[in-house]
Design an enzyme around this catalytic site. Structure first.
Site, PDB file in Angstrom:
ATOM      1  N   HIS A  11      -4.797  -5.116   3.358  1.00 28.32           N
ATOM      2  CA  HIS A  11      -5.491  -5.002   2.069  1.00 28.32           C
ATOM      3  C   HIS A  11      -6.098  -6.356   1.664  1.00 28.32           C
ATOM      4  O   HIS A  11      -6.330  -7.197   2.516  1.00 28.32           O
ATOM      5  CB  HIS A  11      -4.550  -4.439   1.010  1.00 28.32           C
ATOM      6  N   GLU A  25       0.633  -4.952  -3.469  1.00 26.52           N
ATOM      7  CA  GLU A  25       0.998  -5.063  -2.056  1.00 26.52           C
ATOM      8  C   GLU A  25       0.231  -6.170  -1.347  1.00 26.52           C
ATOM      9  O   GLU A  25       0.786  -6.884  -0.496  1.00 26.52           O
ATOM     10  CB  GLU A  25       0.759  -3.731  -1.349  1.00 26.52           C
ATOM     11  N   HIS A  78       2.223  -4.964   6.061  1.00 28.93           N
ATOM     12  CA  HIS A  78       2.044  -4.042   4.948  1.00 28.93           C
ATOM     13  C   HIS A  78       3.394  -3.815   4.262  1.00 28.93           C
ATOM     14  O   HIS A  78       4.436  -4.254   4.757  1.00 28.93           O
ATOM     15  CB  HIS A  78       1.493  -2.695   5.434  1.00 28.93           C
ATOM     16  N   GLU A 143       5.748  -2.139   8.071  1.00 30.92           N
ATOM     17  CA  GLU A 143       5.940  -1.726   6.677  1.00 30.92           C
ATOM     18  C   GLU A 143       7.267  -2.333   6.209  1.00 30.92           C
ATOM     19  O   GLU A 143       8.331  -1.787   6.449  1.00 30.92           O
ATOM     20  CB  GLU A 143       5.981  -0.203   6.560  1.00 30.92           C
TER      21      GLU A 143
END
Length: 263
Positions: A11, A25, A78, A143
């Site tokens: 992102h 995030e 992430h 993650e």
């Protein structure tokens, strides 16, 4: 062999990623990506980044940067999210498919983070993700806990340095595994956790005895003019990573050494 790794902070810019109580995030991803990249660089890995600031890139742009770099591995950072707050918890690694070096690295990262207290969700094949599908090198997407789960956020914040070190150690351990001689029945490869290297034997013995007093299977090795203090001899890399995390929590700086049994 010298390795190059492309580090991707997921992102960025106008793309916040998951959000929860003002937490974004993209910021967690960048902070952890930079921390892991720094550790890898300190250990001789050639590291490049898709971004080091808060900018937006499409997933295709990220994959293209990785391909243009000629990197050997692509690692994307992430944090997960769920439909409801505090619904799920744990770490998960995503790969294009469950095969090859990327699977080994993903499993090693999961195991290392599990040792820190995260629930291990496992490795999941996600062939539809652009940064996994479009990259020409082995790629892993991490993650690191659920952004909208308070328990995972508390662990992420309180053990941030340990998380970065554990991920870096799992990556380094996987790279070491790729460079050692192919094991055979006559010449198996073992993974040992090194806690120190000293010119002075007495200093090495002090650390050796300290480790042994604490119950660690430590031994002394003289090589290249230094006395190396090492712990264990593991056939399975994940077991060596677990030992490394235990030693780090006990206050030791560590490095995983891979070598034939005759070493």
């Amino acid at each position: 062999m010298a390795y190059k790794v492309m580090i991707d902070a997921g992102h960025g810019g106008a793309d916040f990623g998951a959000t929860y109580n003002g937490r974004q995030e993209k910021n967690d991803n960048l902070r952890l990506a930079l921390a892991v990249g720094e550790i890898l660089s300190e250990n001789g890995i050639d590291v490049e980044y898709t971004r080091t600031t808060d900018i937006y890139q499409t997933p295709f742009e990220k994959a293209t940067l990785g391909n243009q770099s000629g990197a050997d591995f692509f690692i994307s950072f992430h944090r997960n999210s769920s439909p409801e707050p505090n619904q799920y918890s744990g770490v998960e690694t995503l790969v294009y498919d469950k095969s090859g070096e990327k699977l080994d690295m993903a499993e090693n990262i999961n195991g290392a983070l599990g040792e820190l207290g995260f629930q291990e969700i496992g490795v999941t094949a996600r062939p539809g993700l652009v940064v996994l599908r479009r990259t020409k090198m082995p790629a892993v997407l991490i993650e690191t806990g659920f952004l909208n789960t308070d328990q995972d956020n508390a662990l992420f914040d309180s053990q941030f340095d340990e998380i970065a070190q554990s991920i870096a150690s799992a990556i380094l351990g996987t790279l070491d595994e790729q460079t050692v001689e192919t094991p055979s029945a006559e010449n198996p490869v073992y993974y040992r956790v090194q806690t120190g290297a000293f010119k002075n034997r007495a200093n090495a013995e002090n650390m050796l005895y300290e480790l042994q007093d604490k119950g660690f299977p430590a031994f002394l090795l003289y090589q290249d003019g230094v006395y190396k203090v090492q712990v264990g001899a593991f056939r399975n890399l994940s077991n060596a990573v677990k030992m490394e995390n235990t030693l780090r929590r006990a206050g030791y700086s560590t490095w995983i050494d891979a070598s034939p049994a005759s070493y």
